[in-house]
Design a protein around this motif. Structure first.
Motif, short mmCIF file in Angstrom:
data_model
loop_
_atom_site.label_atom_id
_atom_site.label_comp_id
_atom_site.label_asym_id
_atom_site.label_seq_id
_atom_site.Cartn_x
_atom_site.Cartn_y
_atom_site.Cartn_z
N VAL A 64 63.38 97.73 98.46
CA VAL A 64 63.08 98.25 99.79
C VAL A 64 63.40 97.21 100.86
CG1 VAL A 64 61.21 99.02 101.30
CG2 VAL A 64 61.35 99.88 98.96
N ALA A 65 63.14 95.95 100.55
CA ALA A 65 63.46 94.88 101.52
C ALA A 65 64.96 94.81 101.78
CB ALA A 65 62.94 93.54 101.00
N ILE A 66 65.77 95.07 100.74
CA ILE A 66 67.23 95.07 100.92
C ILE A 66 67.64 96.20 101.84
CG2 ILE A 66 69.42 95.45 99.73
CD1 ILE A 66 68.23 94.04 97.30
N LEU A 67 67.08 97.39 101.64
CA LEU A 67 67.41 98.53 102.49
C LEU A 67 67.01 98.28 103.93
CD1 LEU A 67 67.98 99.91 99.79
CD2 LEU A 67 66.82 101.95 100.64
N GLU A 68 65.84 97.70 104.13
CA GLU A 68 65.38 97.40 105.48
C GLU A 68 66.26 96.37 106.17
OE1 GLU A 68 60.57 98.29 105.14
OE2 GLU A 68 61.34 96.28 104.76
N SER A 69 66.87 95.49 105.38
CA SER A 69 67.72 94.45 105.96
C SER A 69 68.92 95.04 106.68
CB SER A 69 68.20 93.50 104.86
OG SER A 69 67.12 92.83 104.25
N TYR A 70 69.41 96.18 106.19
CA TYR A 70 70.62 96.77 106.76
C TYR A 70 70.35 98.09 107.48
CZ TYR A 70 72.95 93.24 103.97
OH TYR A 70 73.36 92.04 103.45
N LYS A 113 70.61 89.55 105.02
CA LYS A 113 71.76 89.05 105.76
C LYS A 113 71.77 87.53 105.84
CE LYS A 113 72.13 93.15 108.70
NZ LYS A 113 72.09 93.65 110.10
N SER A 114 70.59 86.93 105.71
CA SER A 114 70.50 85.47 105.81
C SER A 114 71.18 84.77 104.65
CB SER A 114 69.03 85.04 105.87
OG SER A 114 68.35 85.42 104.67
N LEU A 115 71.46 85.50 103.56
CA LEU A 115 72.10 84.90 102.39
C LEU A 115 73.61 84.91 102.48
CD1 LEU A 115 69.83 86.25 99.51
CD2 LEU A 115 69.58 84.19 100.90
N SER A 143 65.60 83.91 100.18
CA SER A 143 65.91 82.48 100.27
C SER A 143 67.08 82.17 99.36
CB SER A 143 64.70 81.63 99.89
OG SER A 143 64.34 81.87 98.54
N GLU A 144 67.77 81.08 99.65
CA GLU A 144 68.92 80.69 98.83
C GLU A 144 68.49 79.99 97.55
OE1 GLU A 144 71.63 78.42 101.12
OE2 GLU A 144 72.17 80.08 102.46
N VAL A 145 67.37 79.25 97.63
CA VAL A 145 66.86 78.52 96.47
C VAL A 145 65.35 78.71 96.40
CG1 VAL A 145 68.72 76.82 96.43
CG2 VAL A 145 66.67 76.40 97.80
N ILE A 146 64.77 78.26 95.30
CA ILE A 146 63.32 78.29 95.13
C ILE A 146 62.83 76.87 94.92
CG2 ILE A 146 61.40 79.10 93.72
CD1 ILE A 146 62.63 81.34 95.24
N ASN A 147 62.20 76.31 95.94
CA ASN A 147 61.57 74.99 95.81
C ASN A 147 60.55 74.83 96.93
OD1 ASN A 147 63.00 74.11 98.19
ND2 ASN A 147 64.80 73.74 96.90
N ASP A 148 59.96 73.66 97.01
CA ASP A 148 58.90 73.43 97.99
C ASP A 148 59.40 73.44 99.42
OD1 ASP A 148 57.17 73.22 95.88
OD2 ASP A 148 57.25 71.01 95.80
N LYS A 149 60.67 73.16 99.64
CA LYS A 149 61.23 73.08 100.99
C LYS A 149 62.00 74.33 101.39
CE LYS A 149 61.64 68.03 100.76
NZ LYS A 149 62.56 66.87 100.91
N THR A 150 61.82 75.39 100.62
CA THR A 150 62.58 76.62 100.87
C THR A 150 62.16 77.27 102.18
OG1 THR A 150 62.87 77.04 98.51
CG2 THR A 150 63.11 78.91 99.99
N THR A 151 63.14 77.74 102.93
CA THR A 151 62.88 78.55 104.12
C THR A 151 63.21 80.00 103.80
OG1 THR A 151 65.10 78.12 104.95
CG2 THR A 151 63.34 76.67 105.72
#
Length: 887
Positions: free
Chosen positions: A209-215, A432-434, A418-426
C-alpha cells in the motif's frame, strides 16, 4: 538491550534463561558462543527442566501463552554439563521443491554449527513429504514412533501443518512450522504443540500500500493463487492495510487455480487487460507466477503503462530462476522477506548445496534457507514468544532489470523507505526516494496506473425526466437526430466531474420516468450505476445508495406571495436630509428678502416682532403660490418671486413624481410570516411532484395530507399562488433561486430554512467511486468551473429587480437641484443688494448726506463707543486713580 529477570529453583539441574534479546541465531551468525551472547544479562531465571525436554518446552510455552514478553533460551553451558542424552529433531520437507532443498541443507548446517559451538548431542532426521499430505502424515508418524523425535520442524504448506499438527498433538510432540502464515485459530487449537517458526509475512501488505501511495495509484487488481486455505488468508490483511489508507482501493480480485491450464490463464489475463486498472499485485507460487508472466508478455501486458508487483512468495525465490525467466519479468517490482546477510553461512551453504543438489544451477541461499537455519537454532534453543518468533517488519524492495534484479532498498513498518538498514538510516514515506525504477516497457515516465479499457461496459447513468426546473436537468427528444438529448446544470457538472476522475470512465445516459425515491432504488436494484439530476440527499435514501458531497446549496425554503407596505415617514423619502434642510433655509431667506422689500409699502407686514416673525415664516412657504401681481409693489419682489417660483415648481414636481413612484412600487414583504400560521389555518401548500418534500411536509412540519398539493412546473406554482389556490410553496434552495428570479415581483421567501441535504450524485452502497466523485467535485468547485457552469446554466434567470444591500427607496439629493437652488438664492441676493443701495441713496437725499458720511456715522457708531469703554477701563487701572482710591 532490555533487561532480564532472574530466579532459581532446585527441582532440576538444568538452567533455562528468559531473555528478550539477543536472538540465538544472531549469536551464531556473528560466530559468538551462547555464553558470550548472554554475558550482558544482569540476572538469570532458572527453573526445573526434566530430562525429557518435551516437558521443558511445555513449561516454557505455558509462560508464553500468558503473554509474558520474554524469549526463552536454554543455557548451553548447563545443557553441556548436565545432559548427555541427544536431543532428536525431525524434519519434514518437500525435496521435490527448491524451498525443501534449501531448507534441508540449511537445517543440517544449523545442527552442525550448534553442535560445534555447544558440544551438545543434537540429531536431525530429515524426511521427504514429496508435497503430499498423506506422505507428510506417514513421515511424522515414522519420526515419532521410530526415532522418538522430541520436535518436528519443516512443513511449508498449510495442509501439511494441519495434518501433521494433529498427529503431533496426540503424541505431545511440538511442531515447528516454516509456513509463514499459520492462522491464529490453528495455533490456538493445537497449543501448546504447534508453533510458527518463521516470521509472518502479512505486514508486507502495508509495504505494498505504501508503494501505491508513493505514486498516487488509487486502484489495483489483486491476483492470487488458491494454493491452500492460507493463501486466501492474506486477503483480510490486505483489506486491513487498505482500510488504513484513505486513497487506495481494490479494483478487482482474480483467483487462480493451482492447476490453471494454458487456456484458462490467458483467458483471465485477457479479461483483466480489457479493464482500465493497470496496477497488479501477484500473490502466487513461483511456478504459476512464471507462467503468468510468460503469458502476459505474449499478450502485450508487460509493455508501457503496466505495473506488476509480486509478494514474497515469488520475490524470495527469484534467485533460483534462469535468465530467460527474468527477461519475461523485466520491470517487475517485488516485495521480499528480510534477513540479515552472513558470509559464513552463505559459503557453507553454497558448498554443501552444490554437493547434494548438483542438478540445481544456482546455489545461492534464499530467504527460505535463512529461515530454516534460524528456525533450527530456535528449536535447539527454544527461543519463542507467544508461539511465534520475533517478527521482522522490514521488507526489501527489488526491481527486475535485464537478466537479474537489483535491490532498491527497504520498507520498514512505521518508518518508511530507506536505502539501507542501520542506526544512521534516514527514512522517506515515498518509494520515489530510492531513485529511478525500471517499469515494464521501459517508459520515460512513471505509469499512471490506468488506461482506457478496450471493451468496458459504459456506466449506466439514470436521469430523471420529470424534473420541474429544466435549467437543472432536461430530457428532450431530438426529432432531427431521432434520439434523446440531456441538458442542464447537473448534466454539465457531471461531465466536468468525470473528466477529473483519476481513471477513464465511459458512460451513457438513460431516462427514468418516476418518483425520485424510485429512481434511487434503481441503483440498489442494479438498473443504474449512477444517478445524475436534481436528486436530494435524504437520510432514508441511504438505505439503497450512497451520495457524493452536495454540489448545491442545502435547505428547504417556503415561498409566499408579497403584499404592499409603506412606512409612515414615506413622504420625506423623495429628498435627502440635506436637500430638505437647504430647501427650507432658501425659502426662509427668499421670504426675508421679499418682506424687507415690501414691508414699507404693505402695512400688513408690520407690527410687533412676533407678528413679523409669523409673517416671515408664512411668506417662506406660501409666497410661491401667490398669483396676483398687484399684491406686490416692487419689481425686485417680482424678480425674486419669479426665480423662486420657477425653482419651487420644478422641485415640487420632482418630489411629486418621486413620491408617486414610491407609492406605486410595492415593497415586498411576505403575506405569511411562518409555516405555523399556515398549518394552524389549514392552508393548502404546494410542492414538486415526485420529490421528497411531500413526506417532509407531513412527517416533519405536521401538515395534513389533504392540505398539500403537487405541481409539475414553476408556472403551475405561480398561477396557483396568484389565484390563491395555495398559500405557499416549499422548494429546495437551488430551485428557490430560479423561481424568485423569474417571479421576483410577486413572491418572496418567508420563515426559516428547513433541513435538506442539497443535490448530489447517487452511487451504489459501498462503491469505491463515491470518494473519487466527491474529490473530483471539490476540484471542479475549487477551480472555478462550478461557478462558471452555474453562471452559464442558471445565471440567465437572474432578476435585476431583486433586493439589494442599499435602501430600497432612492432619494433625490442636492446634486439634482443645485443649479435651481443657486438661481433662486442668487436672484434674491441680487434683489437684496439693489434694495439696500436704493435705500441708501434715498436716505442720503433726504438727510442731505453723502454715502461716505453715512458710512462714517456707522463707523463711529460701532467704533467710538468701543474706544470710550476701553479708555474708561484704562483710566480705572492707572496709578493715579489707584493713589486717589488709597487716599
Amino acid at each position: 538491550m532490555t533487561d532480564a529477570v532472574e530466579a532459581k529453583c532446585e527441582l532440576s539441574n538444568m538452567r533455562v534463561t528468559l531473555v528478550s534479546v539477543p536472538v540465538v541465531s544472531e549469536a551464531f551468525r556473528r560466530n559468538h558462543s551462547i555464553e558470550k551472547a548472554t554475558k550482558v544479562l544482569r540476572h538469570t531465571l532458572s527453573f526445573p527442566i526434566m530430562k525429557n525436554k518435551l516437558m521443558s518446552i511445555i513449561v516454557i510455552f505455558t509462560i508464553c501463552l500468558f503473554k509474558i514478553p520474554f524469549i526463552v533460551k536454554i543455557d548451553a553451558k548447563s545443557i553441556r554439563s548436565n545432559s548427555s542424552d541427544p536431543f532428536v529433531i525431525g524434519a519434514i520437507v518437500d525435496m521435490s521443491s527448491r524451498v525443501g532443498k534449501e531448507a534441508r541443507v540449511a537445517m543440517e548446517i544449523a545442527i552442525d554449527d550448534f553442535t560445534a559451538k555447544t558440544n551438545q548431542n543434537l540429531t536431525l532426521y530429515t524426511t521427504n513429504s514429496k508435497g503430499n499430505i498423506v506422505q507428510a502424515i506417514q513421515e511424522a508418524t515414522y519420526l515419532i514412533e521410530t526415532h522418538k523425535v522430541e520436535a518436528i520442524l519443516g512443513l511449508h504448506t498449510m495442509e501439511e501443518v494441519v495434518s501433521v499438527a494433529e498427529v503431533c498433538n496426540e503424541a505431545q510432540v511440538p511442531t515447528f512450522s516454516l509456513f509463514d502464515s499459520v492462522p491464529q485459530w490453528a495455533l490456538d487449537r493445537w497449543a501448546p504443540f504447534l508453533f510458527q517458526a518463521s516470521p509472518s509475512q502479512f505486514p508486507q501488505m502495508k509495504a505494498f500500500v505504501a508503494i501505491l501511495e508513493s505514486y498516487g495509484w488509487s486502484r489495483f487488481t489483486f491476483i492470487y493463487e488458491d494454493i491452500n486455505s492460507a493463501s486466501t488468508q492474506i486477503i483480510p490483511h490486505l483489506m486491513e492495510a487498505i482500510k488504513e489508507s484513505s486513497t487506495v482501493e481494490i479494483s478487482s480480485i482474480v483467483k487462480l487455480s493451482p492447476l490453471s491450464s494454458s487456456f484458462s490463464l490467458p483467458k483471465e489475463l485477457e479479461r483483466i487487460s480489457k479493464e482500465q486498472c493497470r496496477v497488479f499485485l501477484l500473490h502466487s507460487s513461483l511456478e504459476t507466477g512464471v507462467r503468468l508472466f510468460q503469458n502476459a508478455k505474449n499478450m502485450g501486458m508487460m509493455e508501457k503503462g503496466y505495473v506488476w508487483i509480486t509478494t514474497s512468495l515469488i520475490t524470495d525465490l527469484l534467485h533460483t530462476v534462469n535468465s530467460s525467466t527474468f527477461s519475461t519479468m523485466e520491470g517487475v517490482l517485488g516485495i521480499g522477506s528480510f534477513f540479515s546477510q552472513f558470509d559464513e553461512f552463505t559459503t557453507k551453504f553454497q558448498k554443501k548445496f552444490k554437493l547434494e543438489q548438483p542438478e540445481e544451477e544456482n546455489n545461492i541461499p534464499g530467504v527460505f534457507a535463512a529461515q530454516a537455519y534460524d528456525a533450527t537454532l530456535i528449536v535447539a534453543s527454544l527461543q519463542f514468544v507467544d508461539q511465534k518468533p520475533l517478527a521482522s517488519h522490514k521488507f526489501p524492495i527489488i526491481n527486475v532489470i535485464g537478466k537479474y534484479y537489483r535491490e532498491l532498498g527497504f520498507w520498514s513498518e512505521g518508518l518508511g523507505f530507506s536505502e539501507v538498514i542501520n542506526d544512521k538510516t534516514t527514512y522517506d514515506p515515498s518509494l520515489k526516494s530510492l531513485g529511478y525504477i525500471f517499469w515494464p516497457g521501459k517508459p520515460l515516465h512513471t505509469p499512471i496506473g490506468w488506461a482506457i479499457p478496450t471493451n468496458a461496459n459504459p456506466l449506466r447513468v439514470g436521469v430523471p425526466t420529470m424534473a420541474m426546473f429544466k435549467k437543472f436537468v432536461e430530457v428532450k427528444y431530438d426529432h432531427k437526430n431521432h434520439n434523446l438529448t440531456y441538458k442542464g446544470y447537473s448534466i454539465e457538472l457531471f461531465k466536468e466531474t468525470i473528466k477529473l476522475l483519476p481513471y477513464y470512465l465511459p458512460y451513457e445516459f438513460h431516462p427514468f420516468n418516476g418518483t425520485y425515491d424510485s429512481l434511487v432504488k434503481q441503483v440498489y436494484l442494479k438498473k443504474f450505476d449512477v444517478i445524475v439530476g436534481d436528486v436530494s440527499v435524504v437520510s432514508r435514501r441511504y438505505k439503497y445508495a450512497e451520495f457524493t458531497h452536495p454540489y448545491t446549496e442545502t435547505g428547504l425554503v417556503m415561498i409566499v406571495p408579497v403584499t404592499s407596505y409603506h412606512g409612515q415617514w414615506l413622504f420625506v423619502k423623495p429628498f435627502t436630509l440635506s436637500m430638505w434642510a437647504l430647501t427650507i433655509l432658501i425659502n426662509i431667506y427668499n421670504a426675508f428678502v421679499i418682506w424687507l422689500i415690501e414691508h414699507k409699502n404693505t402695512p400688513e407686514l408690520g407690527g410687533s416682532a412676533l407678528n413679523r416673525t409669523g409673517i416671515l415664516l408664512s411668506l417662506a412657504f406660501t409666497r410661491m403660490f401667490f398669483t396676483h401681481g398687484d399684491e406686490v409693489h416692487s419689481n425686485l419682489t417680482r424678480m425674486t418671486t419669479v426665480a423662486w417660483l420657477l425653482a419651487a415648481i420644478i422641485i415640487g414636481q420632482c418630489y411629486t413624481a418621486s413620491l408617486t413612484s414610491m407609492l406605486t412600487v410595492k415593497r415586498l414583504i411576505p403575506k405569511v410570516a411562518d409555516f405555523e400560521t399556515l398549518k394552524n389555518g389549514n392552508a393548502v401548500v404546494g410542492y414538486g411532484q415526485g420529490a421528497h418534500v411531500a413526506s417532509y411536509l407531513v412527517d416533519v412540519l405536521g401538515f395534513k395530507n389533504r392540505n398539500i398539493r403537487a405541481f409539475t412546473s414553476p408556472e403551475g406554482y405561480a398561477r396557483a399562488l396568484k389565484n390563491r389556490e395555495i398559500s405557499a410553496v416549499f422548494l429546495e434552495a437551488p430551485f428557490t433561486k430560479l423561481f424568485l428570479a423569474k417571479y421576483c415581483k410577486s413572491f418572496i421567501t418567508a420563515g426559516p430554512t428547513f433541513g435538506d441535504g442539497g443535490f448530489a450524485f447517487v452511487l451504489p452502497k459501498g462503491s469505491p467511486m463515491v470518494a473519487d466523485f466527491t474529490k473530483a467535485l471539490l476540484n471542479v468547485s475549487e477551480s472555478g468551473t462550478l461557478q462558471e457552469i452555474e453562471r452559464r446554466m442558471i445565471g440567465s434567470e437572474k432578476c435585476v429587480e431583486m433586493d439589494s444591500d442599499h435602501d430600497e427607496y432612492e432619494s433625490l439629493g442636492l446634486g439634482s437641484f443645485w443649479s435651481l437652488l443657486v438661481l433662486t438664492s442668487g436672484t434674491s441676493t441680487i434683489a437684496l443688494v439693489i434694495y439696500v443701495v436704493i435705500s441708501l441713496r434715498d436716505y442720503c437725499r433726504i438727510e442731505q448726506k453723502s454715502i461716505i458720511s453715512i458710512f462714517s456715522d456707522v463707523k463711529k457708531y460701532f467704533v467710538i463707543p468701543r474706544k470710550r469703554i476701553s479708555r474708561k477701563v484704562s483710566d480705572l487701572e492707572s496709578p493715579k486713580n489707584l493713589n486717589m482710591e488709597m487716599t
